[in-house]
Design a protein around this motif. Structure first.
Motif, PDB file in Angstrom:
ATOM      1  N   ARG A   1      34.920 -11.304 -39.978  1.00  0.00           N
ATOM      2  CA  ARG A   1      33.540 -11.383 -40.247  1.00  0.00           C
ATOM      3  C   ARG A   1      32.182 -11.039 -41.340  1.00  0.00           C
ATOM      4  O   ARG A   1      31.900 -11.594 -41.549  1.00  0.00           O
ATOM      5  N   ASP A   2      33.225 -10.035 -41.935  1.00  0.00           N
ATOM      6  CA  ASP A   2      32.618  -9.736 -43.239  1.00  0.00           C
ATOM      7  C   ASP A   2      32.541 -11.434 -44.478  1.00  0.00           C
ATOM      8  O   ASP A   2      31.822 -11.924 -44.959  1.00  0.00           O
TER       9      ASP A   2
ATOM     10  N   ASP B   1      32.665 -14.478 -43.511  1.00  0.00           N
ATOM     11  CA  ASP B   1      31.455 -15.101 -42.583  1.00  0.00           C
ATOM     12  C   ASP B   1      30.189 -14.511 -43.050  1.00  0.00           C
ATOM     13  O   ASP B   1      29.373 -16.123 -43.638  1.00  0.00           O
ATOM     14  N   GLN B   2      29.993 -13.760 -43.369  1.00  0.00           N
ATOM     15  CA  GLN B   2      28.430 -13.116 -43.058  1.00  0.00           C
ATOM     16  C   GLN B   2      28.116 -13.618 -45.240  1.00  0.00           C
ATOM     17  O   GLN B   2      27.370 -13.390 -45.504  1.00  0.00           O
ATOM     18  N   ARG B   3      29.323 -13.397 -45.726  1.00  0.00           N
ATOM     19  CA  ARG B   3      29.070 -14.038 -46.824  1.00  0.00           C
ATOM     20  C   ARG B   3      29.585 -15.846 -47.190  1.00  0.00           C
ATOM     21  O   ARG B   3      29.546 -16.104 -48.613  1.00  0.00           O
ATOM     22  N   ASP B   4      30.137 -15.870 -46.204  1.00  0.00           N
ATOM     23  CA  ASP B   4      29.775 -17.886 -46.159  1.00  0.00           C
ATOM     24  C   ASP B   4      31.084 -17.472 -47.297  1.00  0.00           C
ATOM     25  O   ASP B   4      30.863 -19.087 -48.382  1.00  0.00           O
TER      26      ASP B   4
END
Length: 367
Positions: free
Chosen positions: A225-226, A228-231
């Motif tokens: 999840r982390d 994905d949030q930071r691409d």
């Protein structure tokens, strides 16, 4: 331990330092030139210019000896030890770190304490690489304790990461997972998020290897999840793969199948060579999850194509071992032996002769 590539700013810094050193040396400012040489060597090590780092540290040590500056000389010798370790001569690094430790007693505490702490780190790194794990553990624990007392979060993080590798090497994956988790937090505290992400993956893999699957699944889910949030696509793909492995190890096929498919899709979107390495492992994982021979063969063929395209000995060796083992025990369909032959040909084309010979031997002796 954690290789990095040079950024544009780092290349500019290297060029600037080289120019400054030449100017200082021509002007007779040898002490300052030696200090700049150490700065340059540290930067060379950071970006992977190991031969340059060896040269600069030797030059800096010689200048320090000539000027009688013991602290500067020992710093240069310690950096030289680190360069020899990264150049693959870890036994020389052990001896060099020991020599530094023996010569620090005359230094003032403000110089001696951080220097001794760093020397224990280098000693531990060298001992781990030559397989002397008990000695590595002692040295790294000395570094960790001293680094905490000094408030050096950077050295604490490195010591914990190396201790994790020591514990993994000795087979205690639960202890390794704990070390990696604390190391990750220390790297984050020091704002080294690039290394923290790498150590995060080591923690994930250690939790799976230790059988602490609930923790592995929770941590992998958070990491994914982390990322994905930071691409951070590569970290996300790697975390997705570990998450799928954790579900497989837990026997949760219903969760493992979509997780494995997600890992494969993420790997396919990465640029080479990451797409080849992660893709081959992802396809192999999917092959193991399907019961139908046709589906297994499809994913195995895709894995072989990716491994062959990579030309990476480690990837090919992993795939060869998995396919041969599965073919021998009947996990894979009989057509899997044909893929062993394809791997042998791909290995010869890539110059991986030893692996090609191993594949040919498996076909003759085990088929």
């Amino acid at each position: 331990m954690f290789p990095m590539t040079a950024t544009g700013a780092e290349l500019v810094a290297i060029a600037r330092l080289r120019s400054e050193i030449a100017t200082l040396a021509r002007g007779g400012e040898y002490a300052l030139a030696g200090s700049r040489l150490l700065d340059l060597a540290r930067l060379d090590l950071r970006v992977g210019l190991r031969a340059d780092a060896l040269l600069r540290t030797r030059q800096a040590a010689e200048l320090a000896r000539e000027s009688g500056d013991l602290a500067e000389e020992l710093q240069a010798e310690l950096l030289l030890a680190l360069a020899t370790i990264q150049a693959g001569v870890a036994s020389d690094g052990e001896a060099a770190a020991d020599a530094v430790l023996l010569r620090t007693s005359d230094l003032s505490d403000d110089i001696r304490r951080p220097l001794v702490t760093s020397a224990y780190l280098v000693r531990g790194m060298a001992s781990r690489r030559v397989g002397r794990l008990p000695a590595a553990r002692v040295a790294l624990d000395q570094c960790r304790q001293r680094a905490v007392a000094l408030g050096r979060v950077d050295l604490t993080a490195l010591a914990l990461a190396e201790l994790g590798l020591v514990e993994a090497g000795s087979g205690d994956h639960a202890a390794a997972a704990v070390c990696f988790t604390f190391a990750r937090d220390a790297f984050r505290l020091g704002e080294r998020l690039d290394i923290a992400r790498t150590v995060d993956l080591l923690a994930l893999e250690a939790f799976v290897a230790a059988g602490r699957l609930d923790e592995a699944i929770a941590l992998a889910t958070d990491t994914l999840r982390d990322a994905d949030q930071r691409d951070d696509a590569e970290l996300a793909a790697r975390a997705a793969g570990v998450l799928a492995d954790a579900y497989v190890a837990a026997g949760d096929t219903a969760a493992a199948v979509p997780a494995a498919a997600d890992a494969t899709a993420r790997a396919a979107r990465l640029p080479a060579p990451a797409s080849h390495a992660l893709g081959a492992r992802a396809r192999l994982r999917q092959a193991a999850l399907f019961g139908e021979p046709e589906a297994r063969q499809f994913h195995l063929e895709a894995a072989v194509d990716l491994a062959a395209a990579s030309g990476d000995a480690a990837i090919v060796a992993h795939l060869l071992d998995a396919i041969v083992a599965g073919a021998v025990v009947g996990t894979w369909p009989p057509s899997a032996w044909k893929l062993v032959g394809e791997l042998a040909r791909a290995c010869r084309a890539a110059g991986l002769i030893r692996l090609a010979d191993m594949a040919d031997a498996a076909l003759v002796e085990l088929r």
